[in-house]
Scaffold this motif. Structure first.
Motif, mmCIF file in Angstrom:
data_model
loop_
_atom_site.group_PDB
_atom_site.id
_atom_site.type_symbol
_atom_site.label_atom_id
_atom_site.label_comp_id
_atom_site.label_asym_id
_atom_site.label_seq_id
_atom_site.Cartn_x
_atom_site.Cartn_y
_atom_site.Cartn_z
ATOM 1 N N ASN A 50 -11.231 55.805 -11.887
ATOM 2 C CA ASN A 50 -12.229 55.797 -12.951
ATOM 3 C C ASN A 50 -11.715 56.396 -14.248
ATOM 4 O OD1 ASN A 50 -14.172 54.593 -11.336
ATOM 5 N ND2 ASN A 50 -14.934 56.547 -10.584
ATOM 6 N N ALA A 51 -10.554 57.033 -14.193
ATOM 7 C CA ALA A 51 -10.036 57.766 -15.350
ATOM 8 C C ALA A 51 -9.658 56.869 -16.527
ATOM 9 C CB ALA A 51 -8.827 58.594 -14.934
ATOM 10 N N GLY A 52 -9.491 55.593 -16.314
ATOM 11 C CA GLY A 52 -9.114 54.771 -17.455
ATOM 12 C C GLY A 52 -8.488 53.450 -17.065
ATOM 13 N N ARG A 96 -7.670 46.837 -15.374
ATOM 14 C CA ARG A 96 -7.949 47.640 -14.186
ATOM 15 C C ARG A 96 -8.462 46.728 -13.083
ATOM 16 N NH1 ARG A 96 -13.166 50.925 -16.573
ATOM 17 N NH2 ARG A 96 -14.481 49.111 -16.958
ATOM 18 N N VAL A 97 -8.360 47.206 -11.856
ATOM 19 C CA VAL A 97 -8.889 46.479 -10.699
ATOM 20 C C VAL A 97 -10.296 47.013 -10.464
ATOM 21 C CG1 VAL A 97 -8.606 45.969 -8.250
ATOM 22 C CG2 VAL A 97 -6.590 46.157 -9.731
ATOM 23 N N ILE A 98 -11.287 46.110 -10.539
ATOM 24 C CA ILE A 98 -12.675 46.566 -10.383
ATOM 25 C C ILE A 98 -13.259 46.224 -9.013
ATOM 26 C CG2 ILE A 98 -13.154 46.591 -12.849
ATOM 27 C CD1 ILE A 98 -14.676 43.910 -12.440
ATOM 28 N N GLU A 99 -12.521 45.420 -8.222
ATOM 29 C CA GLU A 99 -13.022 45.081 -6.891
ATOM 30 C C GLU A 99 -11.884 44.529 -6.048
ATOM 31 O OE1 GLU A 99 -16.266 41.984 -4.904
ATOM 32 O OE2 GLU A 99 -16.343 42.387 -7.054
ATOM 33 N N THR A 100 -11.873 44.926 -4.769
ATOM 34 C CA THR A 100 -11.028 44.287 -3.759
ATOM 35 C C THR A 100 -11.892 44.078 -2.522
ATOM 36 O OG1 THR A 100 -10.189 46.384 -2.870
ATOM 37 C CG2 THR A 100 -8.869 45.316 -4.606
#
Length: 113
Positions: A50-52, A96-100
């Motif tokens: 969540n940091a960036g 960023r990866v938002i879902e796997t």
């Protein structure tokens, strides 16, 4: 060393050594040279911290070999990669990866250059 022995030492399988429980993503370098790095990433429900945003100094070519993942770019564009889908991410392109997949293992192969 016989040629047959050498082949066996170099032989590996991208789907081997994946634990049944995966509390954290696994990042494993497969090949590292001065100008190239090949990495296996194994996910199951994990996302980017969540940091960036990732802001890598290298270009990245990534393919999903199993499962799926969703990549979001800083401009809001979202890309879903399923088995066989690949993507080129330019150096310093924030993402960023938002879902796997949380139901199955997602295996990524990333080439950094």
């Amino acid at each position: 060393m016989a040629l047959c022995d050498l082949r066996i030492e170099l032989l590996a399988n991208i789907f081997s050594n994946i634990p049944s429980e995966l509390p954290n993503e696994i990042f494993e370098d497969i090949i590292i040279t001065e100008k190239l790095r090949v990495e296996r990433i194994v996910s199951k429900g994990q996302t980017s911290p969540n940091a960036g945003w990732y802001d890598q100094g290298e270009n990245e070519w990534v393919i999903v070999l199993s499962g799926y993942g969703v990549i979001e770019y800083k401009n809001g564009v979202k890309v879903t990669l399923r088995q066989g889908d690949y993507l080129h991410i330019k150096a310093h392109e924030k993402h960023r990866v938002i879902e796997t997949s949380s139901d199955e293992i997602t295996v990524w192969l990333a080439i950094f250059y």
